[in-house]
Design an enzyme around this catalytic site. Sequence first.
Site, PDB file in Angstrom:
ATOM      1  N   LYS A 183       1.195  -9.811   6.302  1.00 12.05           N
ATOM      2  CA  LYS A 183       0.564  -8.482   6.499  1.00 12.05           C
ATOM      3  C   LYS A 183      -0.707  -8.601   6.137  1.00 12.05           C
ATOM      4  O   LYS A 183      -1.307  -9.098   5.005  1.00 12.05           O
ATOM      5  CB  LYS A 183       1.213  -7.607   5.528  1.00 12.05           C
ATOM      6  CG  LYS A 183       2.824  -7.332   6.117  1.00 12.05           C
ATOM      7  CD  LYS A 183       3.525  -6.571   5.295  1.00 12.05           C
ATOM      8  CE  LYS A 183       3.985  -7.263   4.026  1.00 12.05           C
ATOM      9  NZ  LYS A 183       4.906  -6.757   2.845  1.00 12.05           N
ATOM     10  N   THR A 196      -0.810   3.825  -0.816  1.00 13.37           N
ATOM     11  CA  THR A 196      -0.191   2.994  -0.026  1.00 13.37           C
ATOM     12  C   THR A 196       0.854   2.251  -0.865  1.00 13.37           C
ATOM     13  O   THR A 196       1.583   1.285  -0.557  1.00 13.37           O
ATOM     14  CB  THR A 196      -1.174   1.813   0.507  1.00 13.37           C
ATOM     15  OG1 THR A 196      -1.782   1.359  -0.729  1.00 13.37           O
ATOM     16  CG2 THR A 196      -2.140   2.176   1.332  1.00 13.37           C
ATOM     17  N   GLY A 250       4.510   1.292  -1.688  1.00 11.19           N
ATOM     18  CA  GLY A 250       5.704   1.044  -1.119  1.00 11.19           C
ATOM     19  C   GLY A 250       5.632   0.657   0.309  1.00 11.19           C
ATOM     20  O   GLY A 250       6.474   0.631   0.972  1.00 11.19           O
ATOM     21  N   THR A 251       4.111   0.414   0.973  1.00  7.11           N
ATOM     22  CA  THR A 251       4.334   0.264   2.432  1.00  7.11           C
ATOM     23  C   THR A 251       4.818  -1.185   2.498  1.00  7.11           C
ATOM     24  O   THR A 251       5.646  -1.307   3.780  1.00  7.11           O
ATOM     25  CB  THR A 251       2.731  -0.228   2.541  1.00  7.11           C
ATOM     26  OG1 THR A 251       1.936  -0.782   1.556  1.00  7.11           O
ATOM     27  CG2 THR A 251       2.002   1.243   2.762  1.00  7.11           C
ATOM     28  N   GLY A 252       4.945  -2.021   1.776  1.00  4.08           N
ATOM     29  CA  GLY A 252       5.548  -3.368   2.028  1.00  4.08           C
ATOM     30  C   GLY A 252       7.141  -3.061   2.128  1.00  4.08           C
ATOM     31  O   GLY A 252       7.441  -3.618   3.095  1.00  4.08           O
ATOM     32  N   CYS A 253       7.783  -2.384   1.214  1.00  2.00           N
ATOM     33  CA  CYS A 253       9.227  -2.312   1.150  1.00  2.00           C
ATOM     34  C   CYS A 253       9.511  -1.496   2.565  1.00  2.00           C
ATOM     35  O   CYS A 253      10.651  -1.654   3.032  1.00  2.00           O
ATOM     36  CB  CYS A 253       9.435  -1.276   0.057  1.00  2.00           C
ATOM     37  SG  CYS A 253       8.980  -2.143  -1.591  1.00  2.00           S
TER      38      CYS A 253
HETATM   39  O1  PXL Z   1       5.990  -2.707  -3.708  1.00  3.25           O
HETATM   40  C1  PXL Z   1       6.773  -3.697  -4.216  1.00  3.25           C
HETATM   41  C2  PXL Z   1       7.757  -3.200  -5.201  1.00  3.25           C
HETATM   42  C3  PXL Z   1       8.982  -3.754  -4.746  1.00  3.25           C
HETATM   43  N1  PXL Z   1      10.328  -3.137  -5.602  1.00  3.25           N
HETATM   44  C4  PXL Z   1       9.943  -2.305  -6.497  1.00  3.25           C
HETATM   45  C5  PXL Z   1       8.912  -2.052  -6.978  1.00  3.25           C
HETATM   46  C6  PXL Z   1       7.519  -2.242  -6.242  1.00  3.25           C
HETATM   47  C7  PXL Z   1       6.311  -1.907  -6.604  1.00  3.25           C
HETATM   48  O2  PXL Z   1       5.834  -1.266  -7.243  1.00  3.25           O
HETATM   49  O3  PXL Z   1       8.594  -1.022  -7.974  1.00  3.25           O
HETATM   50  C8  PXL Z   1      11.151  -1.965  -7.375  1.00  3.25           C
END
Ligand code: PXL
Length: 269
Positions: free
Chosen positions: A176, A208, A210-213
Amino acid sequence: MRLKSKILVIAGSDSSGGAGIQADIKTITALGSYAMTAITAVTSQNTNGINSISPIPTKVISKQIEHTSKDIKPDAIKIGMLHSENVIKTVLRSLDKINVKKIILDPVMVAKGGHRLIDTNSIKILKKKLLKRVTLITPNIPEAEILSGIKIKTIQDMINAAKKIKILGAKNILIKGGHLETNKIHNVLLGRNKIKIFNSKKIHTKNTHGTGCTLASAITTFYSCGKTLNKSCELGINYVNHAIKNGPNYGKGHGPINHINNIKIINFK
Ligand code: PXL
């Protein structure tokens, strides 16, 4: 509405609701599928950063994965935050018992605010064992740098890093490009032997979180419904871009995106 597929998420909980397992459940639900969970750790955090991380005992993690899957077999699995070597080993053992083929790994390493979410030993075992076990891995630029050992400044560096991660044993790699200083966003997918670059407009916002999750969960959902990996990445990127554009602007720091943003995508065929 009929549910389209069943997805198991193995990830950490984000009390602020924007990332982690909360983002995963919202995304999978918004896209019309059924989410199940195995929680690896509980974080307390807000948009200004992480306050604490409480690990869940490995035995509890394996029970969540195996007991749940025995009854409702997932069509696909999304893996997020695995903070320790023992957690990764536990997940590997459980994956061997449940026989699910479509697995997407978001190799979560550092949160937006800079807080580390994985230790150094875990990165070694992720590279050596877990990477080979999944269908697709979705690192961002800093994660791809760590996995490949290549400093990334350009799209060509992204391609080189993806090739290096492939040599480590990954089947498909989506790097990404959000961290690169480019005018547009370029996401690089290296599949069997083909490179596909997804270009999209850069949206200038600090919100942004949480965009990766969210992207990994969206890709998992589309893929679990029978879309190709290529198409799943394209649709997933589109979904995240809409979610960023329609962000609610909550909190004083890196705020969340809007997971229920696009009816057209919800009704995808
Ligand atoms: O965005 C990565 C991420 C993944 N999982 C948890 C998170 C974070 C970022 O804060 O808290 C539980």
